[in-house]
Design a protein around this motif. Sequence first.
Motif, PDB file in Angstrom:
ATOM      1  N   ARG A  33     -29.446  -5.636   2.436  1.00 59.47           N
ATOM      2  CA  ARG A  33     -29.642  -4.360   3.121  1.00 59.47           C
ATOM      3  C   ARG A  33     -30.408  -3.391   2.232  1.00 59.47           C
ATOM      4  NH1 ARG A  33     -26.177  -2.698   6.659  1.00 59.47           N
ATOM      5  NH2 ARG A  33     -25.915  -0.494   7.052  1.00 59.47           N
ATOM      6  N   ARG A  34     -30.006  -3.358   0.969  1.00 62.47           N
ATOM      7  CA  ARG A  34     -30.667  -2.413   0.075  1.00 62.47           C
ATOM      8  C   ARG A  34     -31.177  -3.137  -1.169  1.00 62.47           C
ATOM      9  NH1 ARG A  34     -27.514   3.001  -1.404  1.00 62.47           N
ATOM     10  NH2 ARG A  34     -28.551   3.788   0.475  1.00 62.47           N
ATOM     11  N   VAL A  35     -32.447  -2.942  -1.436  1.00 60.23           N
ATOM     12  CA  VAL A  35     -33.026  -3.503  -2.651  1.00 60.23           C
ATOM     13  C   VAL A  35     -33.255  -2.376  -3.639  1.00 60.23           C
ATOM     14  CG1 VAL A  35     -35.123  -4.490  -3.634  1.00 60.23           C
ATOM     15  CG2 VAL A  35     -34.126  -5.499  -1.599  1.00 60.23           C
ATOM     16  N   ILE A  36     -32.785  -2.562  -4.845  1.00 58.50           N
ATOM     17  CA  ILE A  36     -32.965  -1.541  -5.867  1.00 58.50           C
ATOM     18  C   ILE A  36     -33.851  -2.108  -6.971  1.00 58.50           C
ATOM     19  CG2 ILE A  36     -31.786  -0.090  -7.560  1.00 58.50           C
ATOM     20  CD1 ILE A  36     -29.241  -0.527  -5.676  1.00 58.50           C
ATOM     21  N   VAL A  37     -35.017  -1.536  -7.123  1.00 57.50           N
ATOM     22  CA  VAL A  37     -35.889  -1.963  -8.207  1.00 57.50           C
ATOM     23  C   VAL A  37     -35.609  -1.018  -9.374  1.00 57.50           C
ATOM     24  CG1 VAL A  37     -38.264  -2.381  -8.938  1.00 57.50           C
ATOM     25  CG2 VAL A  37     -37.611  -2.743  -6.561  1.00 57.50           C
ATOM     26  N   ARG A  38     -34.745  -1.482 -10.271  1.00 52.94           N
ATOM     27  CA  ARG A  38     -34.294  -0.594 -11.327  1.00 52.94           C
ATOM     28  C   ARG A  38     -35.343  -0.466 -12.432  1.00 52.94           C
ATOM     29  NH1 ARG A  38     -29.633  -1.992 -15.537  1.00 52.94           N
ATOM     30  NH2 ARG A  38     -31.482  -2.808 -16.573  1.00 52.94           N
ATOM     31  N   ASP A  39     -35.836  -1.609 -12.869  1.00 55.67           N
ATOM     32  CA  ASP A  39     -36.811  -1.586 -13.965  1.00 55.67           C
ATOM     33  C   ASP A  39     -38.192  -1.840 -13.392  1.00 55.67           C
ATOM     34  OD1 ASP A  39     -34.520  -1.422 -15.436  1.00 55.67           O
ATOM     35  OD2 ASP A  39     -34.557  -3.500 -16.106  1.00 55.67           O
ATOM     36  N   TRP A  40     -39.058  -0.927 -13.566  1.00 57.60           N
ATOM     37  CA  TRP A  40     -40.408  -1.150 -13.043  1.00 57.60           C
ATOM     38  C   TRP A  40     -41.409  -1.362 -14.171  1.00 57.60           C
ATOM     39  CZ3 TRP A  40     -44.198   2.678 -13.949  1.00 57.60           C
ATOM     40  CH2 TRP A  40     -43.699   3.882 -14.494  1.00 57.60           C
TER      41      TRP A  40
END
Length: 805
Positions: free
Chosen positions: A351-358
């Motif tokens: 449901r939710r994707v979190i891209v923490r480190d970019w």
Amino acid sequence: MNVEELSGLPPGALEHFRDEGIEELYPPQAEAVEAGILEGDSLVAAVPTASGKTMIAALSMLSAVQRGGKALYIVPLRALASEKKAEFDAYEEFGVTTGVTTGNYESTDEWLATKDLIVATSEKVDSLVRNGADWLSDLTCVVSDEVHLIDDRNRGPTLEVTLAKLRELNPGLQTVALSATVGNADEIADWLEADLVDTDWRPIDLQMGVHYGNALEFHDGSTREVPVEGSEKQEAALVRDILQEGGSSLVFVSSRRNAEAAARRLSQVSSRELTDEERSKLSELADDIRNVSDTETSKDLADCVERGAAFHHAGLASEHRTLVEDAFRDRLLKMISATPTLAAGVNTPARRVIVRDWRRFDPTAGGMSPLDVLEVHQMMGRAGRPGLDPYGEAVLLANSHDEREELFERYVWGEPEPVRSKLAAEPALRTHVLATIASGFARTREGLLEFMQATLYASQSTEGSRLESVTDDVLEYLESNDFIEREGGASTAGSTETDQTVEAATDAFVSASELTEDSDAGSDGAQAADSAAVDLTATSLGHTVSRLYLDPMTAAEIVHGLESADDRPTALGLYQLISRTPDMYELYLRSGEDETFGELFYEREPELLGDAPSEYEDARFEDWLASLKTGKLLEDWADEQDEDRLTDEYKIGPGDLRGKVDTAEWLLGAAESLANEIGSEWTVAVREARARVEHGVREELLELVSVRGVGRKRARQLYDVGIEGPADLRTADKGVVLAVLKGEKTAANILENAGREDPSMDGVEPRTDLEGVEVRTDRGGSRATTDGNGGTDEPDDDQASLGDF
DNA sequence: TTTGCGGCCATATAGACAGCATGTC
DNA sequence: CTATATGGCCGCAAA
């Protein structure tokens, strides 16, 4: 467009789609149909993940089959091959059959020839082309999934060249290329002479946003309060927030260690929202995970899983990955923190994707460099499970106002990068030039260059001379290593008239006869008229190298290594040899290890094959030590060290260990063929080293492990009570066998596999006193008092010198 | 003396295809 | 040239 309107599909296909609940085509699919995929027209579909690409592929392939053709589906990963195979197997219902072939799946040519649809990795297809699989010329449709991977430095050129070859082999071949949305889908379409469907349309809405402070701001301007409480991290707040709505989340981080740490921390969040039923299922899953391998990684993962979270990266064994992915899809696991493996792998929507480190560490850039837009989009594309979620959310994390702006600019509104061919890189060309010559796609330097014209590289490059000059360098290399022969013309580009006249005198006859032969090679015809044409032929060694699918440089290293051996090479010598080839992904030296392995180097130098670089050549010597480290890992494995100990000592995951062993097996198999080819006297040594690494055992157990059901552990235990091979198993006291192998069924099975006539264990009591039997004491008698595996974990290497006298 | 915690410094950093011939604990 | 999490170590303060 309604599914009912589709024509040209096998009877029963429409019904099948209806049963699947598919009635209306998605707009990109309808566009693809309008572009003519049902009539065999080529297409490039650049559409987001999960927006029905597979359906476009399926329609193309099924209509091709209906017209009496055969279709090939090319995937980038083995895991995807099995995923697609499972999906296409449903078509059997209406008589369309599917086969898979990858490096580790079975695949006989005749068997594949009978299938309508074939799923394969790009490397496998390349290998099939090199080996001249007959059915390739029956193909009428080829689908290339994730075609944007052509941009990949390592594996892209293979896909590019393979597509070019398939198209040359089958004129009129329908080519359907599926791509993520990229900056230059039109160029790819031009290259493949295909129509283009390029759209951002998604079946479920994707909300992209950035979280900063206590607020989540989306690209459409809407916001959502997601307060960060106390000392918790942003991602913890976001995971908790969506979990309270019943949604799962996927957190992308930049390193394995980060993935593990995040899973550990976030499992405290997921743990709070579990039902009792979920808890008990998760604890079963955790047991399965512990059973996969007896390593720290395995335990850590299981501990997280018990609390509803997991980490995912390439250090996991593939069984681990599958278990985690399946449980996440079943909504049992609430959260996964992953390195980018997951973004490119099998379908695991959240449901939710979190891209923490970019940002990611990149030594070539001298530090951290931002992820590609394409890559981040791939991660974000994992948000939203069709049919389950009302919409998907992809969130980037910012810790300053400025960063928030930057993230919006770069990733939310930014365009993905264009796909650029990497074919002109020398390592790629080395391999593909040899393969192109060996499999007869080009017989002259000019023919080779003309073949190159059919690649994306040629259609993209502005100055063709670059490719030409690298090609000449590569030809030079291949010739000097005896993989190809060049005749006629002049040996390098830019030769002058005078050079040629000298050569022409001796080679005129050869060139003339080649002229007629060239006419059936098709594309070479034009060049053949040029008397300066340089004829290229692969030597027998070159053919072998190409068929073995080795990088020519790997083959050269192995050949030189074997030739330099005056005495029978030791296992370590061979392991280090294959570890220093470009086909082995190297373990690198950690700080301080240069000393450890420097010492090992002086100790074992006589065993190493070929000349070590001078210690003063820093970089090359480091590489040499790094491959010694990899070689030592393989030796330790073949010396029966525990998986647990190895992963700990070398600081690698169980998945890495298996990967290394797998690669070693492959390379040593290839080395054996090469040894045969060059008439080396060390084929037996190579074969034995391979067998040892394959089973992870010392020499004396090789007979035992050849019995089905007996692996490294059981073999050792049997050996320790005096059973040394299948023959002993046939005559041994059953009580002893049972005492060693525990389970009656296992014991009976193994005896049967060893060819014993009365394998049944009915009424046999395990011998509790092993006094009466011959117990091996020469390796330390404590082993014989076997009551499981505890207690005897003392390192085996102390005895290594005692063992082989 | 022992224990606990904050601060500082050193350290380390993603991924995974292929041959051939059959099957782990 | 760029970042960030972690783990070891140290010193300090509380028990």
